[in-house]
Design a protein around this motif. Structure first.
Motif, mmCIF file in Angstrom:
data_model
loop_
_atom_site.group_PDB
_atom_site.id
_atom_site.type_symbol
_atom_site.label_atom_id
_atom_site.label_comp_id
_atom_site.label_asym_id
_atom_site.label_seq_id
_atom_site.Cartn_x
_atom_site.Cartn_y
_atom_site.Cartn_z
ATOM 1 N N ARG A 179 44.180 38.647 40.260
ATOM 2 C CA ARG A 179 45.554 38.180 40.113
ATOM 3 C C ARG A 179 45.594 36.692 39.781
ATOM 4 O O ARG A 179 46.340 36.253 38.910
ATOM 5 C CB ARG A 179 46.362 38.457 41.373
ATOM 6 N N THR B 40 51.887 51.216 33.666
ATOM 7 C CA THR B 40 50.850 52.243 33.747
ATOM 8 C C THR B 40 50.698 52.834 32.343
ATOM 9 O O THR B 40 51.569 52.655 31.499
ATOM 10 C CB THR B 40 51.259 53.366 34.715
ATOM 11 N N THR C 16 47.873 48.538 34.524
ATOM 12 C CA THR C 16 47.229 48.871 35.796
ATOM 13 C C THR C 16 47.039 50.390 35.815
ATOM 14 O O THR C 16 47.644 51.105 35.025
ATOM 15 C CB THR C 16 48.102 48.486 37.007
ATOM 16 N N ARG C 17 46.203 50.850 36.738
ATOM 17 C CA ARG C 17 45.928 52.278 36.749
ATOM 18 C C ARG C 17 46.993 53.060 37.529
ATOM 19 O O ARG C 17 47.233 54.217 37.265
ATOM 20 C CB ARG C 17 44.540 52.524 37.345
ATOM 21 N N THR C 18 47.616 52.404 38.514
ATOM 22 C CA THR C 18 48.570 53.142 39.346
ATOM 23 C C THR C 18 49.947 52.473 39.359
ATOM 24 O O THR C 18 50.076 51.279 39.103
ATOM 25 C CB THR C 18 48.080 53.220 40.811
ATOM 26 N N TYR D 164 44.304 44.949 33.375
ATOM 27 C CA TYR D 164 44.074 44.413 34.726
ATOM 28 C C TYR D 164 43.044 45.276 35.432
ATOM 29 O O TYR D 164 42.261 44.816 36.234
ATOM 30 C CB TYR D 164 45.395 44.424 35.481
ATOM 31 N N GLU D 165 43.088 46.542 35.107
ATOM 32 C CA GLU D 165 42.056 47.482 35.534
ATOM 33 C C GLU D 165 41.659 48.277 34.304
ATOM 34 O O GLU D 165 42.525 48.650 33.514
ATOM 35 C CB GLU D 165 42.599 48.442 36.592
ATOM 36 N N ARG E 175 52.895 46.144 42.861
ATOM 37 C CA ARG E 175 52.345 45.067 43.685
ATOM 38 C C ARG E 175 52.021 43.858 42.812
ATOM 39 O O ARG E 175 52.344 42.728 43.158
ATOM 40 C CB ARG E 175 51.102 45.571 44.407
ATOM 41 N N LEU E 176 51.398 44.114 41.692
ATOM 42 C CA LEU E 176 51.015 42.996 40.826
ATOM 43 C C LEU E 176 52.252 42.248 40.337
ATOM 44 O O LEU E 176 52.286 41.020 40.340
ATOM 45 C CB LEU E 176 50.190 43.508 39.641
ATOM 46 N N GLN F 178 37.196 41.577 42.018
ATOM 47 C CA GLN F 178 38.465 42.281 42.203
ATOM 48 C C GLN F 178 39.519 41.384 42.863
ATOM 49 O O GLN F 178 40.651 41.287 42.398
ATOM 50 C CB GLN F 178 38.221 43.531 43.064
ATOM 51 N N HIS G 151 51.746 52.074 42.025
ATOM 52 C CA HIS G 151 51.753 51.177 43.173
ATOM 53 C C HIS G 151 51.120 49.837 42.785
ATOM 54 O O HIS G 151 51.642 48.765 43.083
ATOM 55 C CB HIS G 151 50.964 51.846 44.308
ATOM 56 N N GLY G 152 49.997 49.918 42.099
ATOM 57 C CA GLY G 152 49.304 48.702 41.662
ATOM 58 C C GLY G 152 50.178 47.880 40.732
ATOM 59 O O GLY G 152 50.185 46.648 40.784
#
Ligand code: AMP
Length: 499
Positions: free
Chosen positions: A234, A303, A253-255, A321-322, A261-262, A230, A257-258
């Motif tokens: 990045r 997302t 990404t799943r969220t 990414y996720e 950030r990424l 994990q 926020h994620g």
């Protein structure tokens, strides 16, 4: 000749709603099925996820329902859409709300594994459209919290998956509760003897609709798993972008926020990236998309919901990414590359905590995806790999975090490839479906797991819209292929028949 939605006979409110979704041209299944449905015909449609089939039945269904007001009967339902899974039920009901936003029709959603009473309350004063999975619907029928004796339109969505999941008896019980006079629409990706039998008994002089013939393009997506810890994802993503000299990559990404950030971190690493998600203004999203298309922006981090309507013709690289926790979502994501005859690459950065999700995805695809550990990014452990085993029919237990099968070759060298994508719809479905892993644990009625639902996700048509599913067909079992071949026979080889 390409028709517009208005030319198909759709009402102004519906045409407006689809325009707001960014759809300019009806998809083939829409162009074919909408006029039949508006004419009141029963329809048998060979179409899979990703073809725009949901709008294909939802739009005309809403129009027919809007012709007269709800009679207001207690617990009564005017249109019933049956789906195999909660996720699909939630998606369809969301579509009903989206396309029906300029109308005053009422809809609700019923599936198992969540509270019964709230659903009963929502049904109390009757609804125009009920989207349901079969088991919970029968529970409501048993409790008399729903009245199906006024159903005017019945839709069986992804009928083949429902049968694969063992719902035939439940479906027959539901049919017995419906009035004899009604309009029936059956959508299925494949046509087995069982489906033919069901269709034969259900449909009255149906019009046949089938989307484009098999198209080799859908096999143009190379899928690969990069096992990685994990905390190293990045760095691995940045490494892949740089060494592959990627200029246009959509990262999931799943969220929200994620995603933010990424994107920030990638920018710090010197890679131009922007996040798009529901919290961003339409302007910001439009700008990001324009920059992405023009090549100014190398990485778009999105997302699932935000990516739905992305209007990009071809996309060379998609990166998970996720991994999504709903396996179907994986297929939707990778359907964004490999379009229009251009090869594409769908890579997934998978950390050990996501191996159960990977196992679910491979179970859905019925094959193992190639693993490739990137030198310098070796994870603590590598997900088990091997040849996919055909799954038996009937409800199957969820794998305990490890896929079945023998060992597949691990690659360590990578071969970067270049090549290139679509507006957004953001609307919350009401009671959010629980994540797949929770649903599976619950077992029981409508949430029985598909043991062999992959047939619906190995499309026979290359045309895939929006988040549509397209999987690499190479992994499909011969049985699936044979079943696909039966479609034209069933449909008399015609793409459109009837008046
Ligand atoms: P479905 O096959 O119903 O799951 O639809 C797949 C995707 O296609 C969804 O994301 C829809 O929003 C999108 N879609 C449906 N109709 C159209 C259209 N006419 N043009 C572009 N996208 C569409």
């Amino acid at each position: 000749m390409t028709q517009s939605f208005a030319e198909l006979g759709l009402a102004a409110e519906l045409v407006r709603a689809v325009a707001e979704e960014g759809y300019t041209v009806p998809t083939p299944v829409q162009a074919q099925s909408i006029p039949f449905i508006l004419a009141g015909r029963d329809v048998l449609a060979g179409a899979q996820t990703g073809t725009g089939k949901t709008a294909g039945f939802t739009l005309p269904m809403l129009q027919l329902l809007s012709r007269h007001a709800h009679h207001g009967g207690r617990h009564a339902v005017r249109a019933l859409v049956l789906t195999p899974t909660r996720e699909l039920a939630a998606q369809v009901e969301e579509s009903v709300r989206t396309y029906g936003r300029h109308m005053t029709l009422r809809s609700t959603l019923v599936y198992g594994g969540v509270g019964f009473q709230a659903q009963a309350d929502a049904l109390k004063h009757g609804v125009d459209v009920l989207v349901a999975t079969p088991g919970r619907l029968l529970d409501h029928a048993g409790q008399k919290t729903v009245n199906l004796s006024h159903v005017e339109i019945l839709v069986l969505d992804e009928a083949d998956r429902m049968l694969d999941m063992g719902f035939i008896h439940d479906i027959r019980k539901v049919l017995a509760l419906l009035p004899k006079r009604r309009q029936n629409l059956l959508f299925s990706a494949t046509f087995s003897d069982e489906i033919r039998q069901l269709a034969g008994g259900l449909l009255n002089d149906p019009a046949y609709v089938q989307v484009a013939p098999p198209n080799a393009e859908s096999a143009l997506v190379t899928q690969r798993i990069h096992p990685v810890d994990q905390g190293r994802k990045r760095a691995l993503l940045a490494h892949l972008v740089r060494t592959g000299d990627w200029h246009q990559v959509l990262v999931f990404t799943r969220t929200k926020h994620g995603a933010n950030r990424l994107a920030e971190q990638l920018c710090k690493d010197g890679i131009e990236a922007t996040a798009i998600h529901g919290n961003k203004s339409q302007n910001a999203r439009t700008r990001a998309l324009a920059d992405f298309k023009s090549g100014e922006l190398r990485v778009l981090v999105a997302t699932d919901l935000a990516a739905r309507g992305l209007d990009i013709e071809q996309l060379p690289h998609v990166v998970n990414y996720e991994l999504p926790n709903v396996p179907e979502q994986y297929v939707h994501r990778i359907g964004r590359t490999g379009r229009a005859g251009v090869t594409g690459e769908a890579l997934s950065l998978v950390s050990p905590d996501e191996y159960p999700y990977l196992a679910d995805i491979e179970k859905l695809l019925r094959r193992k995806l190639e693993r490739e550990v990137v030198p310098g990014f070796e994870p603590g452990s590598v997900p088990p790999s091997g040849e996919a085993q055909p799954q038996p029919r009937g409800p199957a237990p969820r794998p305990q975090g490890r896929p079945r099968g023998a060992t597949a070759p691990q690659r360590t060298a990578r071969q970067p490839r270049r090549d290139q994508p679509r507006p957004e719809r953001i609307r919350d479905a009401r009671p959010a479906p629980r994540p797949a892993h929770e649903q599976r644990a619950s077992g029981g009625d409508a949430e029985r797991q598909p043991a062999s639902n992959a047939t619906a996700l190995f499309p026979s048509s290359g045309a895939v819209y929006g988040h549509g599913g397209r999987a690499d067909q190479r992994g499909a079992r011969p049985a699936s292929r044979e079943r696909r071949r039966e479609v034209p026979a069933l449909l008399g080889g015609a793409t459109r028949r009837g008046s």
